[in-house]
Design an enzyme around this catalytic site. Sequence first.
Site, mmCIF file in Angstrom:
data_model
loop_
_atom_site.group_PDB
_atom_site.id
_atom_site.type_symbol
_atom_site.label_atom_id
_atom_site.label_comp_id
_atom_site.label_asym_id
_atom_site.label_seq_id
_atom_site.Cartn_x
_atom_site.Cartn_y
_atom_site.Cartn_z
ATOM 1 N N HIS A 269 1.440 53.094 22.678
ATOM 2 C CA HIS A 269 0.356 52.656 22.101
ATOM 3 C C HIS A 269 -0.228 53.335 21.043
ATOM 4 O O HIS A 269 -0.515 53.063 20.090
ATOM 5 C CB HIS A 269 -0.736 51.975 23.107
ATOM 6 C CG HIS A 269 -0.581 51.045 23.965
ATOM 7 N ND1 HIS A 269 -0.349 49.563 23.690
ATOM 8 C CD2 HIS A 269 -0.745 50.798 25.431
ATOM 9 C CE1 HIS A 269 -0.186 48.766 24.347
ATOM 10 N NE2 HIS A 269 -0.344 49.514 25.763
ATOM 11 N N PRO B 7 -24.092 39.204 25.565
ATOM 12 C CA PRO B 7 -24.813 39.779 26.541
ATOM 13 C C PRO B 7 -25.253 41.242 26.272
ATOM 14 O O PRO B 7 -24.430 41.773 25.867
ATOM 15 C CB PRO B 7 -24.406 39.528 27.869
ATOM 16 C CG PRO B 7 -23.105 38.869 27.515
ATOM 17 C CD PRO B 7 -22.921 38.661 25.984
ATOM 18 N N GLU C 36 1.503 54.431 27.475
ATOM 19 C CA GLU C 36 0.274 54.909 26.509
ATOM 20 C C GLU C 36 0.555 55.517 25.323
ATOM 21 O O GLU C 36 -0.117 55.283 24.337
ATOM 22 C CB GLU C 36 -0.780 55.581 27.508
ATOM 23 C CG GLU C 36 -1.279 55.012 28.916
ATOM 24 C CD GLU C 36 -1.897 53.615 28.470
ATOM 25 O OE1 GLU C 36 -2.235 53.096 27.363
ATOM 26 O OE2 GLU C 36 -1.935 52.568 29.666
#
Length: 552
Positions: free
Chosen positions: A340, A116, A337
């Site tokens: 990561h 989309p 975080e």
Amino acid sequence: MPEVQIKVINEGDFFSSPVVSTLITIVLMVGLWILLMRKVGGPAGGGGPGGIFNIGKSRAQLFDKGTKVTITFADVAGLDEAKVEVMEIVDFLKNPKKYTALGGKIPKGALLIGPPGTGKTLLAKAMAGEAQVPFFSMSGSDFVELFVGVGASRVRDLFKTAREKAPCIIFIDEIDAIGRARGRNAIMSNDERENTLNQLLVEMDGFAGDAGIIILAATNRPDVLDTALLRPGRFDRQISIDKPDVKGREAIFKVHLKPIKVSQTLDIHKLAEQTPGFAGADIANVCNEAALIAARKGKDAVNMSDFQDAIDRIIGGLEKKNKIISPEEKEIIAYHEAGHAICGWYLEHAYPLLKVTIVPRGTAALGYAQYTPKEQYLYDTDQLMDQICMTLGGRASEDIFFGKISTGASNDLQQITKMAYSMVTVYGMNDKVGNISFFDPTQENMFTKPYSEETGKIIDEEVRKLINKAYVRTKELLIAKKDKVEILAKELLTKEVLFQSDVEALIGKRPYEEKKLLDVEENHTEKKQADKGAVSEGVPPYDSGITIPSLK
Ligand code: ADP
Ligand code: ZN
């Protein structure tokens, strides 16, 4: 107590005999129905616009003389290959004789396939604008109505009107709403939808190629379409439209920046680099949002920081500065975080980090790390393993630094579970299960698994093993780099946002030579061609979204 007597009234009355009254009701209802259907299916219809009697009319939006389509190919950025194909179709419309004279058959339709917001509608409209012909636009779901027969009637009406306006272009968005494969699964079959689809097939067969009608349809699920739609003489051309790469994004930015007053220093290339995974619609959104942000601040030109804010806003929903997070929570988020980020930095095949932040956004993420995905279509086992490890980095870091784990990793875990199951059951990347793929694009077999119970057990076991292995590896890595995680987490706690360059300044360059964009670009088109099959048949290893949102 007095006895209550229930008296049967008028036993002998003809009209209230149960049999007769039921009959009368039935006759009345059938009569009403016939009346209704005649109006619905009838050639002229009747009643006022939008009234019940117009129900069988197509709801196509017509762009014609008065409301002429002014969009041209210049408004569509990127999509070069798709444009070439589409231009040819425009030529079919304009000069049908040129092709039929040589005995060629003109294609009747083309299917635009892509996610989309990538510009399928825009491209179809541009096609009408270029060809200077009327353009009928409607969505597959517009055909679907509660009443039986309405969908088919709308299809009939659409083609009737189109024939009067030929040459013209019909555009059906979300064709999968009517074009799903018919009756493979008895429980899910839907007569009304099938009738609508049948009518569409009949109409498409009913006009000759040179009738001057071209049908374009768009979908992002070509795999669920009924094969009848793809047969020659129907949507025999398929044009795939992907999310734009960095060059494409830059071009799209240029289109949407035209009406905006931007500052001299705006770096469009950088904007494109910071928006991996964005579709054209998202980019249009960013530009508009940036202009609004700058206006709110009373600026007279939109600058880079406004775009930065706009991008953040689009990625994570509205920024919630005043969302209350306790300092302890904030610390956990920072280490999560940072975990990561460090994994992304030191795992060779992980995506290079772009930005890591612990500013809460929207309702979903309390923090996120954003990476630059490579424009890549094939992944090998090592690469998927690194991705899984990187995604596990948040939880592993919490585990190492706090000795306990939080609910914050649920989203991460969902992702890796999906990836691990794909590796074992779809990509044949597990020795024990072997080169077998249970991929079922239609997902109709929700209730019956395509494998035995025994195999199911092996799959579960192997997935568990894979994830455990990845977790151990991730923890080892983070323990080895403990000091670096600490540095990033501390910096995150004060600054809240770190960009790639900040990370580089803090812990040094990423130890792997980053493939220059040019190399990727060079191989890009070639590779895309070669791997087409793999791309359209498989699912990307995981939702190739750019952000790995975490800490839900
Ligand atoms: P789709 O039909 O694929 O869902 P649309 O064609 O409706 O997407 O795109 C929505 C909007 O996004 C367009 O109106 C346009 O503003 C913007 N857009 C999408 N792709 C492009 C592109 N390649 N070039 C310029 N604008 C684009
Ligand atoms: Zn996470």
